[in-house]
Scaffold this motif. Structure first.
Motif, PDB file in Angstrom:
ATOM      1  N   GLU B 117       0.842  -1.198   0.000  1.00 61.76           N
ATOM      2  CA  GLU B 117       0.000   0.000   0.000  1.00 61.76           C
ATOM      3  C   GLU B 117       0.880   1.251   0.000  1.00 61.76           C
ATOM      4  OE1 GLU B 117      -3.338   0.114   2.543  1.00 61.76           O
ATOM      5  OE2 GLU B 117      -3.832   2.103   1.768  1.00 61.76           O
ATOM      6  N   HIS B 119       3.847   1.568  -1.127  1.00 60.22           N
ATOM      7  CA  HIS B 119       4.432   1.675  -2.450  1.00 60.22           C
ATOM      8  C   HIS B 119       3.439   2.316  -3.431  1.00 60.22           C
ATOM      9  CE1 HIS B 119       7.263  -0.178  -5.546  1.00 60.22           C
ATOM     10  NE2 HIS B 119       6.321   0.381  -6.270  1.00 60.22           N
ATOM     11  N   CYS B 120       2.212   1.838  -3.395  1.00 67.20           N
ATOM     12  CA  CYS B 120       1.181   2.383  -4.276  1.00 67.20           C
ATOM     13  C   CYS B 120       0.970   3.872  -4.029  1.00 67.20           C
ATOM     14  CB  CYS B 120      -0.142   1.648  -4.063  1.00 67.20           C
ATOM     15  SG  CYS B 120      -0.247   0.084  -4.937  1.00 67.20           S
ATOM     16  N   ARG B 121       0.896   4.231  -2.771  1.00 64.86           N
ATOM     17  CA  ARG B 121       0.623   5.635  -2.449  1.00 64.86           C
ATOM     18  C   ARG B 121       1.770   6.537  -2.891  1.00 64.86           C
ATOM     19  NH1 ARG B 121      -4.095   5.757  -0.757  1.00 64.86           N
ATOM     20  NH2 ARG B 121      -5.010   4.331   0.769  1.00 64.86           N
ATOM     21  N   ALA B 123       3.755   5.943  -5.452  1.00 63.31           N
ATOM     22  CA  ALA B 123       3.661   6.019  -6.907  1.00 63.31           C
ATOM     23  C   ALA B 123       2.555   6.994  -7.312  1.00 63.31           C
ATOM     24  CB  ALA B 123       3.392   4.633  -7.483  1.00 63.31           C
ATOM     25  N   LEU B 124       1.460   6.958  -6.590  1.00 63.69           N
ATOM     26  CA  LEU B 124       0.358   7.874  -6.885  1.00 63.69           C
ATOM     27  C   LEU B 124       0.787   9.322  -6.669  1.00 63.69           C
ATOM     28  CD1 LEU B 124      -2.938   6.244  -5.570  1.00 63.69           C
ATOM     29  CD2 LEU B 124      -2.442   7.101  -7.871  1.00 63.69           C
ATOM     30  N   LEU B 127       2.798  10.537  -9.507  1.00 68.63           N
ATOM     31  CA  LEU B 127       1.964  10.850 -10.661  1.00 68.63           C
ATOM     32  C   LEU B 127       1.285  12.207 -10.497  1.00 68.63           C
ATOM     33  CD1 LEU B 127       0.315   7.460 -11.674  1.00 68.63           C
ATOM     34  CD2 LEU B 127       2.157   8.725 -12.774  1.00 68.63           C
ATOM     35  N   GLN B 128       0.786  12.465  -9.297  1.00 65.85           N
ATOM     36  CA  GLN B 128       0.106  13.732  -9.053  1.00 65.85           C
ATOM     37  C   GLN B 128       1.041  14.917  -9.285  1.00 65.85           C
ATOM     38  OE1 GLN B 128      -2.992  14.086  -8.698  1.00 65.85           O
ATOM     39  NE2 GLN B 128      -3.535  11.929  -8.448  1.00 65.85           N
TER      40      GLN B 128
END
Lengths: 148, 148
Positions: B117, B119-121, B123-124, B127-128
């Motif tokens: 999780e 890691h995902c956050r 990466a997000l 992107l932002q």
DNA sequence: GAGGAAGTTTACGTTAACGTAAAGTGGTTT
DNA sequence: AAACCACTTTACGTTAACGTAAACTTCCTC
């Protein structure tokens, strides 16, 4: 430098106590992706980790298809756009819910096991008491009777 | 006095979200023992409890055969001699071992979910940031262009 | 008394996850 | 070169846990 980097099918099989048939099946289903030397499979440390995850997944009640889905999704996520990332997050939430259910199940199961064990031990104690009473009724402490 | 004592097959089915087919199957395999009125099954509170145990057992990775074994063994144990009681205790130990394994699996799974999780956050967030940079490059804050 | 809802039995079908032969390949030990 | 590994592919078999269809009974309602 000191860790093994590749593994044969039988090495993995004996390490994780599964059959080679199972490992080949997991490859067939797209869960493992060993390289080849000739026709012989060579497994990487990544494969080893995934095998471990497969087996744990099974113990936790996930099907191979589900496990494959998360593998695939994670691969996609690595080079991921926003949509992929958000999907992964929602799947992680599902897994968390699953885990919470398991925790609850385990807690209940533990309670039951404890009460049952207590019940058993009580019953055993009862039996022991009766046995002793019986023994002291029919037999005096002393040497055994000599030849009838 | 206020609790329901008997249940129809469809009541249990909807309460536990299983099909009537499953419930009949469990009876067929000797896990449930409803009485009958005519040919219609009537389930007791005992059956209800057992159904709950069956389903939890499944979630915990027990087969119906295993669950049946413990049901049967427990029935025998109630009027039990010493041997039965000792066997029950050893089976309870096995269950405990199973549970410990599950706990370990769950702990590992939770760790992984958390790191993933995170890691995902990350990466997000990346992107932002890129998105915002891009927006400020091509577009000034102001009112939109009027009809081309 | 015709229909509908909830129950029943019987029996064949399905899916997942392998098990289990059978027959062949490639290397090495004797 | 014969024998023995460990590995391979192909393919049919098996088990658990139901799904699904067909044909039937009971009871209730309109």
């Amino acid at each position: 430098m000191t860790e093994k980097q590749t593994f044969s099918i039988s090495e993995l099989a004996s390490e994780f106590d599964v059959t080679t048939r199972s490992i080949r099946f997991y490859e067939d289903q797209g869960l493992l992706k060993p390289t080849r030397r000739g026709q012989t499979r060579i497994f990487s440390t990544t494969d080893r980790v995934r095998l471990k995850l497969i087996l744990r997944g099974k113990r936790m009640g996930f099907s191979l298809a589900e496990t494959k889905e998360t593998f695939d999704l994670w691969d996609e996520t690595l080079s991921g756009n926003e949509k992929q990332l958000l999907k992964m997050l929602s799947i992680l939430d599902e897994k968390r819910a699953h885990i919470e259910q398991q925790k609850a199940d385990i807690a209940m199961a533990e309670l039951e096991i404890n009460t049952r064990e207590a019940h058993c031990r009580e019953a055993l104690a009862e039996l022991q008491k009766k046995k002793q009473q019986h023994e002291s009724t029919i037999e005096q402490p002393g040497h055994p009777a000599e030849q009838s």
